[in-house]
Motif scaffolding. Structure first.
Motif, short mmCIF file in Angstrom:
data_model
loop_
_atom_site.label_atom_id
_atom_site.label_comp_id
_atom_site.label_asym_id
_atom_site.label_seq_id
_atom_site.Cartn_x
_atom_site.Cartn_y
_atom_site.Cartn_z
N LEU A 1 20.19 48.21 57.01
CA LEU A 1 20.38 48.60 58.41
C LEU A 1 19.08 48.39 59.19
O LEU A 1 19.10 47.92 60.33
CB LEU A 1 20.84 50.05 58.50
CG LEU A 1 21.24 50.53 59.90
CD1 LEU A 1 22.46 49.75 60.39
CD2 LEU A 1 21.54 52.01 59.87
N GLY A 2 17.95 48.72 58.56
CA GLY A 2 16.66 48.48 59.20
C GLY A 2 16.41 47.01 59.48
O GLY A 2 15.89 46.66 60.55
N LEU A 3 16.79 46.16 58.55
CA LEU A 3 16.65 44.71 58.77
C LEU A 3 17.53 44.25 59.93
O LEU A 3 17.11 43.42 60.74
CB LEU A 3 17.01 43.95 57.50
CG LEU A 3 16.07 44.13 56.30
CD1 LEU A 3 16.63 43.41 55.09
CD2 LEU A 3 14.67 43.64 56.63
N ILE A 4 18.72 44.78 60.00
CA ILE A 4 19.64 44.44 61.10
C ILE A 4 19.04 44.88 62.43
O ILE A 4 19.02 44.12 63.40
CB ILE A 4 21.02 45.08 60.89
CG1 ILE A 4 21.71 44.45 59.67
CG2 ILE A 4 21.89 44.94 62.14
CD1 ILE A 4 22.94 45.21 59.20
N LYS B 1 26.94 51.39 59.80
CA LYS B 1 26.85 52.76 60.33
C LYS B 1 28.10 53.56 59.98
O LYS B 1 28.02 54.75 59.69
CB LYS B 1 26.65 52.73 61.84
CG LYS B 1 25.20 52.57 62.21
CD LYS B 1 24.92 52.88 63.65
CE LYS B 1 25.07 54.35 63.90
NZ LYS B 1 24.65 54.77 65.22
N LYS B 2 29.26 52.91 59.99
CA LYS B 2 30.50 53.59 59.63
C LYS B 2 30.45 54.03 58.16
O LYS B 2 30.84 55.15 57.82
CB LYS B 2 31.70 52.67 59.86
CG LYS B 2 33.03 53.36 59.69
CD LYS B 2 34.26 52.46 59.80
CE LYS B 2 34.15 51.26 60.62
NZ LYS B 2 35.37 50.42 60.61
N SER C 1 29.06 56.87 52.07
CA SER C 1 29.27 55.94 50.96
C SER C 1 28.24 54.83 50.93
O SER C 1 28.58 53.66 50.82
CB SER C 1 30.68 55.35 51.05
OG SER C 1 30.84 54.66 52.27
N VAL C 2 26.95 55.20 51.04
CA VAL C 2 25.90 54.19 51.01
C VAL C 2 24.73 54.64 50.14
O VAL C 2 24.58 55.81 49.85
CB VAL C 2 25.37 53.88 52.43
CG1 VAL C 2 26.42 53.27 53.29
CG2 VAL C 2 24.79 55.12 53.07
N ASP D 1 20.79 51.80 67.97
CA ASP D 1 20.35 53.13 67.55
C ASP D 1 20.20 53.22 66.05
O ASP D 1 20.95 52.61 65.30
CB ASP D 1 21.36 54.19 67.99
CG ASP D 1 21.43 54.34 69.49
OD1 ASP D 1 20.41 54.10 70.16
OD2 ASP D 1 22.50 54.70 70.00
N LYS D 2 19.23 54.04 65.64
CA LYS D 2 19.04 54.34 64.22
C LYS D 2 19.76 55.65 63.92
O LYS D 2 19.78 56.54 64.76
CB LYS D 2 17.56 54.50 63.90
CG LYS D 2 16.75 53.23 64.05
CD LYS D 2 15.31 53.49 63.74
CE LYS D 2 14.60 53.65 65.07
NZ LYS D 2 13.18 53.85 64.97
N PRO D 3 20.37 55.79 62.74
CA PRO D 3 20.96 57.08 62.36
C PRO D 3 19.87 58.15 62.36
O PRO D 3 18.70 57.86 62.13
CB PRO D 3 21.48 56.85 60.94
CG PRO D 3 21.57 55.38 60.79
CD PRO D 3 20.56 54.78 61.71
N LYS D 4 20.27 59.40 62.62
CA LYS D 4 19.26 60.46 62.73
C LYS D 4 18.50 60.70 61.43
O LYS D 4 17.36 61.14 61.45
CB LYS D 4 19.88 61.76 63.23
CG LYS D 4 20.98 62.31 62.37
CD LYS D 4 21.59 63.52 63.01
CE LYS D 4 22.87 63.90 62.29
NZ LYS D 4 23.53 64.99 62.95
#
Length: 73
Positions: free
Chosen positions: A36-39, A20-21, A27-28, A51-54
């Motif tokens: 991130l979805g798998l996590i 998330k950082k 930088s992704v 939480d999911k990023p917006k």
């Protein structure tokens, strides 16, 4: 079994915050959103809500969104 399922919960959560950082710094790649979805999916199976990023839905594949929505019910 995925890599994330093998991690202890505290490592999984720390890895989530690191990704998330990186996202907040811009930088992704789209692959990082997938990771991130798998996590988030792995954490959900363990009863951990993250939480999911917006802008998450804009970058993630439909199949993973379906999987995530099934865990949040």
């Amino acid at each position: 079994m995925s890599f994330y399922e093998k991690l202890p919960s505290d490592f999984l959560i720390q890895f989530y915050y690191e990704v998330k950082k990186m996202i907040s710094k811009g930088s992704v790649s789209k692959n990082m959103y997938y990771e991130l979805g798998l996590i988030i999916a792995t954490a959900s199976r363990r009863g951990i809500l993250l939480d999911k990023p917006k802008d998450f839905e804009q970058h993630i594949v439909h199949e993973l969104l379906t999987e995530l929505s099934n865990f949040n019910k």
